[in-house]
Design an enzyme around this catalytic site. Structure first.
Site, PDB file in Angstrom:
ATOM      1  N   HIS A   1      34.421  38.816  35.619  1.00 54.99           N
ATOM      2  CA  HIS A   1      33.355  38.509  34.686  1.00 54.99           C
ATOM      3  C   HIS A   1      33.469  36.720  34.132  1.00 54.99           C
ATOM      4  O   HIS A   1      34.655  36.304  34.462  1.00 54.99           O
ATOM      5  CB  HIS A   1      33.463  39.442  33.585  1.00 54.99           C
ATOM      6  CG  HIS A   1      34.794  39.476  33.076  1.00 54.99           C
ATOM      7  ND1 HIS A   1      36.024  39.794  33.437  1.00 54.99           N
ATOM      8  CD2 HIS A   1      35.145  39.088  31.815  1.00 54.99           C
ATOM      9  CE1 HIS A   1      36.954  39.961  32.657  1.00 54.99           C
ATOM     10  NE2 HIS A   1      36.547  39.219  31.670  1.00 54.99           N
TER      11      HIS A   1
ATOM     12  N   ARG B   1      32.162  31.212  38.786  1.00 55.69           N
ATOM     13  CA  ARG B   1      32.970  31.090  39.388  1.00 55.69           C
ATOM     14  C   ARG B   1      32.988  29.857  40.191  1.00 55.69           C
ATOM     15  O   ARG B   1      31.769  29.506  40.759  1.00 55.69           O
ATOM     16  CB  ARG B   1      33.425  32.201  40.434  1.00 55.69           C
ATOM     17  CG  ARG B   1      33.979  33.488  39.561  1.00 55.69           C
ATOM     18  CD  ARG B   1      35.399  33.363  39.098  1.00 55.69           C
ATOM     19  NE  ARG B   1      35.909  34.278  38.534  1.00 55.69           N
ATOM     20  CZ  ARG B   1      35.725  34.871  37.163  1.00 55.69           C
ATOM     21  NH1 ARG B   1      34.931  34.075  36.510  1.00 55.69           N
ATOM     22  NH2 ARG B   1      36.250  35.857  36.892  1.00 55.69           N
TER      23      ARG B   1
ATOM     24  N   LYS C   1      32.855  24.956  30.648  1.00 54.68           N
ATOM     25  CA  LYS C   1      34.064  26.057  30.891  1.00 54.68           C
ATOM     26  C   LYS C   1      35.487  25.397  31.387  1.00 54.68           C
ATOM     27  O   LYS C   1      35.382  24.562  32.377  1.00 54.68           O
ATOM     28  CB  LYS C   1      33.552  27.012  31.929  1.00 54.68           C
ATOM     29  CG  LYS C   1      34.489  28.081  32.056  1.00 54.68           C
ATOM     30  CD  LYS C   1      33.810  29.249  33.278  1.00 54.68           C
ATOM     31  CE  LYS C   1      34.893  30.335  33.709  1.00 54.68           C
ATOM     32  NZ  LYS C   1      34.143  31.100  34.575  1.00 54.68           N
TER      33      LYS C   1
ATOM     34  N   HIS D   1      47.505  30.168  35.391  1.00 59.41           N
ATOM     35  CA  HIS D   1      48.567  31.095  35.040  1.00 59.41           C
ATOM     36  C   HIS D   1      48.804  30.548  33.319  1.00 59.41           C
ATOM     37  O   HIS D   1      49.767  31.093  32.909  1.00 59.41           O
ATOM     38  CB  HIS D   1      50.129  30.475  35.549  1.00 59.41           C
ATOM     39  CG  HIS D   1      49.807  30.662  37.277  1.00 59.41           C
ATOM     40  ND1 HIS D   1      49.651  31.975  37.731  1.00 59.41           N
ATOM     41  CD2 HIS D   1      49.911  29.823  38.151  1.00 59.41           C
ATOM     42  CE1 HIS D   1      49.415  31.921  38.831  1.00 59.41           C
ATOM     43  NE2 HIS D   1      49.855  30.697  39.357  1.00 59.41           N
TER      44      HIS D   1
ATOM     45  N   CYS E   1      40.841  37.569  31.020  1.00 59.16           N
ATOM     46  CA  CYS E   1      40.450  38.061  32.334  1.00 59.16           C
ATOM     47  C   CYS E   1      41.826  38.209  33.327  1.00 59.16           C
ATOM     48  O   CYS E   1      42.860  37.860  32.570  1.00 59.16           O
ATOM     49  CB  CYS E   1      39.617  36.703  32.930  1.00 59.16           C
ATOM     50  SG  CYS E   1      38.913  37.217  34.656  1.00 59.16           S
TER      51      CYS E   1
ATOM     52  N   LYS F   1      35.108  33.292  45.269  1.00 62.67           N
ATOM     53  CA  LYS F   1      34.387  32.540  46.574  1.00 62.67           C
ATOM     54  C   LYS F   1      34.332  33.076  47.666  1.00 62.67           C
ATOM     55  O   LYS F   1      33.446  32.938  48.449  1.00 62.67           O
ATOM     56  CB  LYS F   1      34.669  31.149  46.325  1.00 62.67           C
ATOM     57  CG  LYS F   1      36.173  30.947  47.022  1.00 62.67           C
ATOM     58  CD  LYS F   1      36.445  29.365  46.702  1.00 62.67           C
ATOM     59  CE  LYS F   1      37.324  28.916  45.478  1.00 62.67           C
ATOM     60  NZ  LYS F   1      38.054  29.576  45.081  1.00 62.67           N
TER      61      LYS F   1
HETATM   62  C1  LIG Z   1      39.825  33.541  34.502  1.00 63.59           C
HETATM   63  C2  LIG Z   1      39.438  33.627  35.933  1.00 63.59           C
HETATM   64  C3  LIG Z   1      38.804  32.534  36.573  1.00 63.59           C
HETATM   65  C4  LIG Z   1      38.845  32.545  37.874  1.00 63.59           C
HETATM   66  N1  LIG Z   1      38.098  31.568  38.402  1.00 63.59           N
HETATM   67  C5  LIG Z   1      37.872  31.555  39.895  1.00 63.59           C
HETATM   68  C6  LIG Z   1      36.995  30.703  40.310  1.00 63.59           C
HETATM   69  O1  LIG Z   1      36.474  29.685  39.904  1.00 63.59           O
HETATM   70  N2  LIG Z   1      36.694  30.717  41.763  1.00 63.59           N
HETATM   71  C7  LIG Z   1      37.207  31.733  42.655  1.00 63.59           C
HETATM   72  O2  LIG Z   1      37.089  31.859  43.841  1.00 63.59           O
HETATM   73  N3  LIG Z   1      38.068  32.692  42.016  1.00 63.59           N
HETATM   74  C8  LIG Z   1      38.356  32.651  40.742  1.00 63.59           C
HETATM   75  N4  LIG Z   1      39.119  33.638  40.145  1.00 63.59           N
HETATM   76  C9  LIG Z   1      39.511  34.701  40.933  1.00 63.59           C
HETATM   77  C10 LIG Z   1      38.576  35.818  41.198  1.00 63.59           C
HETATM   78  O3  LIG Z   1      37.523  35.982  40.310  1.00 63.59           O
HETATM   79  C11 LIG Z   1      39.346  37.061  41.719  1.00 63.59           C
HETATM   80  O4  LIG Z   1      40.097  36.819  42.608  1.00 63.59           O
HETATM   81  C12 LIG Z   1      38.329  38.047  42.112  1.00 63.59           C
HETATM   82  O5  LIG Z   1      37.192  38.198  41.019  1.00 63.59           O
HETATM   83  C13 LIG Z   1      38.885  39.552  42.370  1.00 63.59           C
HETATM   84  O6  LIG Z   1      38.069  40.332  42.685  1.00 63.59           O
HETATM   85  P1  LIG Z   1      38.435  41.742  42.911  1.00 63.59           P
HETATM   86  O7  LIG Z   1      37.222  42.505  43.496  1.00 63.59           O
HETATM   87  O8  LIG Z   1      39.710  41.800  43.548  1.00 63.59           O
HETATM   88  O9  LIG Z   1      38.795  42.532  41.467  1.00 63.59           O
HETATM   89  P2  LIG Z   1      37.677  43.233  40.453  1.00 63.59           P
HETATM   90  O10 LIG Z   1      36.363  42.342  40.281  1.00 63.59           O
HETATM   91  O11 LIG Z   1      38.302  43.123  39.258  1.00 63.59           O
HETATM   92  O12 LIG Z   1      37.350  44.437  40.884  1.00 63.59           O
HETATM   93  C14 LIG Z   1      38.310  45.529  40.969  1.00 63.59           C
HETATM   94  C15 LIG Z   1      37.343  47.003  40.643  1.00 63.59           C
HETATM   95  O13 LIG Z   1      38.037  47.893  40.810  1.00 63.59           O
HETATM   96  C16 LIG Z   1      37.911  48.831  40.079  1.00 63.59           C
HETATM   97  N5  LIG Z   1      38.778  50.010  39.737  1.00 63.59           N
HETATM   98  C17 LIG Z   1      40.220  49.805  39.691  1.00 63.59           C
HETATM   99  N6  LIG Z   1      41.038  50.788  39.794  1.00 63.59           N
HETATM  100  C18 LIG Z   1      40.040  51.880  40.036  1.00 63.59           C
HETATM  101  C19 LIG Z   1      40.061  53.212  40.040  1.00 63.59           C
HETATM  102  N7  LIG Z   1      41.252  53.807  40.038  1.00 63.59           N
HETATM  103  N8  LIG Z   1      39.098  53.949  40.219  1.00 63.59           N
HETATM  104  C20 LIG Z   1      37.619  53.351  40.237  1.00 63.59           C
HETATM  105  N9  LIG Z   1      37.599  52.009  40.192  1.00 63.59           N
HETATM  106  C21 LIG Z   1      38.611  51.443  40.042  1.00 63.59           C
HETATM  107  C22 LIG Z   1      37.810  47.862  38.842  1.00 63.59           C
HETATM  108  O14 LIG Z   1      37.175  48.546  37.535  1.00 63.59           O
HETATM  109  C23 LIG Z   1      36.900  46.656  39.242  1.00 63.59           C
HETATM  110  O15 LIG Z   1      35.682  46.855  38.902  1.00 63.59           O
HETATM  111  C24 LIG Z   1      39.119  33.663  38.604  1.00 63.59           C
HETATM  112  C25 LIG Z   1      39.717  34.851  37.966  1.00 63.59           C
HETATM  113  C26 LIG Z   1      40.061  34.768  36.559  1.00 63.59           C
HETATM  114  C27 LIG Z   1      40.639  35.869  35.907  1.00 63.59           C
END
Ligand SMILES: Cc1cc2nc3c(=O)[nH]c(=O)nc-3n(C[C@H](O)[C@H](O)[C@H](O)COP(=O)(O)OP(=O)(O)OC[C@H]3O[C@@H](n4cnc5c(N)ncnc54)[C@H](O)[C@@H]3O)c2cc1C
Length: 378
Positions: free
Chosen positions: A45, A49, A262, A267, A311, A344
């Site tokens: 969220h 990004r 932003k 870390h 986040c 990304k």
């Molecule tokens: C502050 C911040 C800034 C960032 N900036 C960048 C950027 O500029 N560019 C970039 O490329 N990346 C960036 N990143 C990294 C990037 O956002 C993440 O690597 C990426 O969003 C990870 O996606 P995901 O699908 O792994 O996690 P998520 O999008 O969190 O998805 C995991 C999902 O699994 C669900 N889930 C978990 N356990 C269960 C369960 N037991 N049952 C059902 N559902 C479950 C969760 O509710 C969630 O919706 C940033 C991250 C942060 C925190």
């Protein structure tokens, strides 16, 4: 018990893309999400990004980035919605820093258009940047922003349009595999499938204990500031940045809509957490970390805070992703440990998970070798 071809646990950044790509390959897909789609409790969220082509994190990412850009454009075409805006990218630091050297190396190796700018020429070109003379910048025009919540919504909708079933507010509490059959239990039901894709972000190790030390959640905070000179921080006038400064590594984006400038810091305050117990309140110490970066490097953005949010990063030991099949069962695929730079890639990670699940990842072969789990044991 209802049966599907594939189940995706976690419909966030990676899982929404995986559900779409699986459905596109003709799978009957069930996506299970514990919260809403999208939501503010995970990693995807916060309005924007960064996406960038020059990649100091490693040359191995560039082929995946090329495919990621293509797939984001495909999603835009499919949904009729703009999700990716180019505004250029600045990778900056001391001339011998890992960021500047790594970024330059990938530009040269892959013939990416780029310019090396000193602090003064960077400021002349993009006046929002006010770096000291000790810093140098690599400008690469293909950098930009993605709108992560809209990407997730559009992937989930596209998956549903292809026949996928997506359940929100249904938390998975466990899964088992025996033979070539997977059983997934949620708080309200149980399902069967032949393939399981785990894309649970910061919750990954709860569903896959082998990731306990390989996908470690860390608290992050980002700040949106109202610029003193808004015209300098608009999309188009201000590139995204990745700045290796003496105080740490800052990153940030131009204002999108009325959101403001932003900024975040990799870390942040080095707080490893569990998702359930993370402190989601914002403290004066959190703002101080980010104000330091604004005041030193972007003083014309140093207006009132328009918003701050927490986040989570999910860090692997080497900060490279984990993209692999489960060591005990090849019917289970894992995408985890995105270490703060994964969004990304979500579009291509969805395709990689689909290929891993359906044909062992043949298309990506060696390109995903660096993301295999075996690197932590060999
Ligand atoms: C502050 C911040 C800034 C960032 N900036 C960048 C950027 O500029 N560019 C970039 O490329 N990346 C960036 N990143 C990294 C990037 O956002 C993440 O690597 C990426 O969003 C990870 O996606 P995901 O699908 O792994 O996690 P998520 O999008 O969190 O998805 C995991 C999902 O699994 C669900 N889930 C978990 N356990 C269960 C369960 N037991 N049952 C059902 N559902 C479950 C969760 O509710 C969630 O919706 C940033 C991250 C942060 C925190």
């Amino acid at each position: 018990m209802r049966t599907f071809d594939s189940i995706v646990i976690g419909v966030g950044g990676m899982g929404s893309a995986a559900a779409y790509h699986l459905a596109r390959r003709g799978q009957r897909v069930l996506g299970l999400e514990q919260f809403d789609i999208p939501h503010d409790f995970g990693s995807s969220h916060g309005i924007t990004r960064i996406i960038r082509m020059a990649y100091a994190e490693g040359a191995g990412y560039i082929p995946l980035l090329r495919r990621a850009y293509e797939l984001w454009r495909d999603l835009e075409a499919y949904s009729g919605e703009r999700l990716l805006y180019l505004t250029g990218c600045v990778d900056a630091g001391a001339p011998d820093s890992a960021t500047v050297r790594g970024s330059l190396a990938t530009c040269r190796q892959f013939s990416l258009r780029h310019e090396v700018l000193n602090a003064r020429s960077l400021h002349e070109r993009f006046p929002g940047y006010r770096f000291p003379d000790s810093l140098e910048a690599v400008f690469q025009a293909d950098g930009g922003i993605l709108l992560p919540e809209r990407c997730i919504i559009n992937y989930a909708k596209a998956a549903e349009a292809l026949g996928a079933e997506i359940h929100t507010r249904e938390r998975v509490i466990g899964w088992d595999s025996s033979g070539h059959r997977i059983e997934v239990r949620t708080e309200s039901a149980a399902y069967r499938a032949r393939k399981l894709v785990i894309t649970a972000g910061p919750w990954a190790s709860q569903l896959c204990p082998l990731l306990r030390n390989l996908a470690v959640p860390e608290r992050q905070v980002v700040l949106w500031a109202e610029p003193l000179r808004p015209e300098l921080f608009q999309l188009g006038a201000f590139p995204v940045f990745n700045l290796e400064a003496p105080e740490g590594r800052f990153y940030g984006c131009p204002a999108y809509g009325s959101s403001g400038f932003k900024i975040g810091k990799y870390h942040h305050r080095r707080e490893n957490v569990t998702p359930a117990d993370m402190d989601r309140d914002i403290h004066a110490e959190d703002e101080a970390v980010l104000r330091e970066g604004i005041r030193r490097y972007f003083p014309d953005a140093d207006g009132p805070a328009l918003g701050m949010t927490t986040c989570m990063f999910t860090n692997s030991p080497d900060e490279h992703f984990v993209l692999d099949t489960h060591p005990q069962t090849e019917d289970v695929c894992i995408a985890a440990g995105f270490s703060g730079h994964g969004f990304k890639f979500a579009s291509v990670v969805g395709e990689i998970m689909t290929d891993l699940a359906l044909d062992g990842g043949a298309r990506y072969g060696e390109q995903i070798g660096m993301f295999r789990l075996a690197r932590f044991t060999s």
